[in-house]
Design an enzyme around this catalytic site. Structure first.
Site, PDB file in Angstrom:
ATOM      1  N   LYS A  25       0.947  -1.337  -0.137  1.00 32.50           N
ATOM      2  CA  LYS A  25      -0.149  -0.116  -0.230  1.00 32.50           C
ATOM      3  C   LYS A  25       0.871   1.240   0.086  1.00 32.50           C
ATOM      4  CE  LYS A  25      -2.854   0.518   3.462  1.00 32.50           C
ATOM      5  NZ  LYS A  25      -3.023   1.795   4.248  1.00 32.50           N
ATOM      6  N   ASP A 321       1.731  -0.925  12.038  1.00 31.56           N
ATOM      7  CA  ASP A 321       0.359  -1.244  11.492  1.00 31.56           C
ATOM      8  C   ASP A 321       0.257  -2.601  11.754  1.00 31.56           C
ATOM      9  OD1 ASP A 321      -0.219   1.171  10.104  1.00 31.56           O
ATOM     10  OD2 ASP A 321       0.483   0.374   8.361  1.00 31.56           O
TER      11      ASP A 321
HETATM   12  C1  S3P Z   1       2.820   4.668   6.127  1.00 35.59           C
HETATM   13  C2  S3P Z   1       3.203   5.162   7.369  1.00 35.59           C
HETATM   14  C3  S3P Z   1       2.476   4.599   8.563  1.00 35.59           C
HETATM   15  C4  S3P Z   1       1.587   3.630   8.534  1.00 35.59           C
HETATM   16  C5  S3P Z   1       0.786   3.930   7.374  1.00 35.59           C
HETATM   17  C6  S3P Z   1       1.623   3.881   6.003  1.00 35.59           C
HETATM   18  C7  S3P Z   1       3.233   5.324   4.884  1.00 35.59           C
HETATM   19  O1  S3P Z   1       1.901   5.774   9.219  1.00 35.59           O
HETATM   20  O2  S3P Z   1       0.790   3.459   9.290  1.00 35.59           O
HETATM   21  O3  S3P Z   1      -0.237   2.811   7.158  1.00 35.59           O
HETATM   22  O4  S3P Z   1       3.009   4.620   3.605  1.00 35.59           O
HETATM   23  O5  S3P Z   1       4.210   6.156   5.036  1.00 35.59           O
HETATM   24  P1  S3P Z   1       2.909   6.793  10.105  1.00 35.59           P
HETATM   25  O6  S3P Z   1       4.128   7.424   9.375  1.00 35.59           O
HETATM   26  O7  S3P Z   1       1.969   7.925  10.259  1.00 35.59           O
HETATM   27  O8  S3P Z   1       3.216   6.157  11.348  1.00 35.59           O
END
Ligand code: S3P
Length: 440
Positions: A25, A321
């Site tokens: 993702k 996550d």
């Molecule tokens: C992500 C960073 C994470 C994660 C999110 C995806 C990203 O969030 O929880 O699902 O793609 O940079 P945070 O950077 O806010 O911790």
């Protein structure tokens, strides 16, 4: 196809089989956004076709890129070398990564764009990103409540900043770096603990020079503004955060052996695998290879006798996550699994500490909740609950996996939200032998 009101997972026979993880993702969002900022064609293979990503694809189009779906997971983005003025609201759906990265990118261009999202996204804090972007010179007009969507972003004429992260967050780092591409001067982000580095890696593939210097346990990332992005090809690896669910089922359903192929093994994403190993999990990686600048492997999980562990808080960024599915597997371990330093879990798609504690407790598991963490006490798990997910895909999948190994069936509400990150989850799990049924 109509979406059922509930999904119910029941005790299943041994699971077995080989499956492919859906596209990552984080990398899928970045491929579309950088492709839209770049000049020329970006060909993407293995794009996650989840609702979060489809929202980002629509946003890329709204900002002037041409976005075409060529086949399953095969997408082409033709960028105009910058974002154009959009018409209408940019609706990012449920996607925190989508909206935060897009706001960073948009801030670099002389456009005004209003961003919005679903009920869950409207509850999530945005100032963590808009604060640094405002220091760079972007303007924000909160349409309802400060710090919450909807918000109008007016960009252009930015000046580089030196930002020291107070929250370990790849989203904040990425938003600043994306804005920094069009800022005057050198933008620097310093992290006390390194967060996922997909933005840095992918920017290089688009021809941007990004410097990374170690700084204690973390690093300093810097880039000079005014660099051009050129379209490229992106091979999206399998998402370790999604692979975690079938692998967890393999660990807790007696007699199981489950392999997930093509899982990205970037060390900034694999904290869960390390933790499971410390718990005694039989987890094997084969066929290690490089693809699209990332290491991949096929990961096999066999049913294991797990024991509780204390998860080092400094590991949080590499598995933020994954604590919900870790908690579900910890319910089957001998002893306590202590998870601390994870206050960030409370501001994800839902308050994940509260919802996991409530769901597991309803299933007969002892949980002690703390402001910034929780402890799960393993033992025989009864199940027999309908879990409220507040529309959070990972809360739903974690409880469905748990339901495969308990006495009484476990149901979850709002199962349609699973498609934000893992379309095809139910079919994939059924293919392994999982008993998951739709109900009214
Ligand atoms: C992500 C960073 C994470 C994660 C999110 C995806 C990203 O969030 O929880 O699902 O793609 O940079 P945070 O950077 O806010 O911790």
């Amino acid at each position: 196809m109509s979406i059922p009101a509930h999904l119910t997972a029941s005790r299943s026979p041994a699971l077995s089989g080989r499956v492919r993880a859906p596209g990552d993702k984080s990398i899928s969002h970045r491929a579309l956004i950088l492709g839209a900022m770049a000049t020329g064609v970006t060909e993407i293979e293995g794009l996650l076709e989840g609702d979060d990503i489809l929202a980002t694809a629509r946003a890329a189009e709204a900002f002037g890129a041409t976005v075409e779906r060529l086949g399953e997971g095969r997408w082409r983005v033709t960028g105009q070398g910058g974002f154009q003025q959009p018409t209408g609201v940019i609706d990012c759906g449920n996607a925190g990564t989508g909206v935060r990265l897009l706001m960073g990118a948009a801030a670099g261009y002389p456009v005004t764009a209003t961003f919005d999202g679903d009920a869950s996204l409207r509850k999530r804090p945005m100032k963590r990103v808009t604060g640094p972007l405002a220091r760079m010179g972007a303007r924000f007009d909160w349409k309802a409540v400060e710090d919450r969507l909807p918000v109008a972003v007016s960009g252009g004429g930015l000046t580089a900043i030196d930002h020291v992260q107070t929250v370990a967050s790849a989203q904040i780092k990425s938003a600043i770096l994306l804005a920094g591409i069009n800022a005057n001067g050198v933008t620097t982000v310093t992290e006390a603990e390194a967060s996922r580095d997909h933005t840095e890696r992918m920017m290089r593939a688009f021809g941007v020079e990004v410097g990374v210097l170690p700084d204690g346990e973390g690093w300093r990332v810097s880039l000079r503004g005014g660099q051009a992005l050129t379209g490229t090809s992106v091979a999206v690896p399998g998402d370790p955060s999604s692979a975690a669910f079938p692998l967890a089922a393999g660990l807790i359903v007696p007699g199981s052996e489950v392999t997930v192929e093509g899982v990205m093994l970037n060390p900034l994403r694999t904290g869960l695998f390390e933790t499971w190993r410390e718990m005694g999990a039989d987890l094997a990686v084969s066929n290690r290879r490089m693809a699209g600048g990332e290491e991949l492997g096929d990961v096999t999980a066999r049913h294991s006798t797990l024991r509780g562990v204390v998860v080092p808080p400094e590991r949080a960024a590499s598995m933020i996550d994954e604590y919900s599915i870790l908690a579900a597997t910890a319910a089957f371990a001998e002893g306590a699994t202590v998870m601390r330093g994870i206050g960030e879990m409370r501001v994800k798609e839902s308050d994940r500490i509260a919802l996991m504690a409530a769901g597991l407790t309803a299933c007969g598991v002892r949980v002690e909740e703390e402001p910034e963490g929780f402890t799960v006490f393993g033992g025989p798990v009864r199940g027999g609950a309908t879990v409220v997910t507040h529309g959070d895909h990972r809360i739903a999948m974690s409880h469905l996996v748990l339901g495969l190994a308990v006495e009484e069936a476990v149901a979850v509400d709002e199962p349609g939200m699973i498609a934000t990150s893992f379309p095809g989850f139910v079919e994939l799990m059924r293919g392994l032998g999982a008993d998951i049924a739709a109900s009214a």
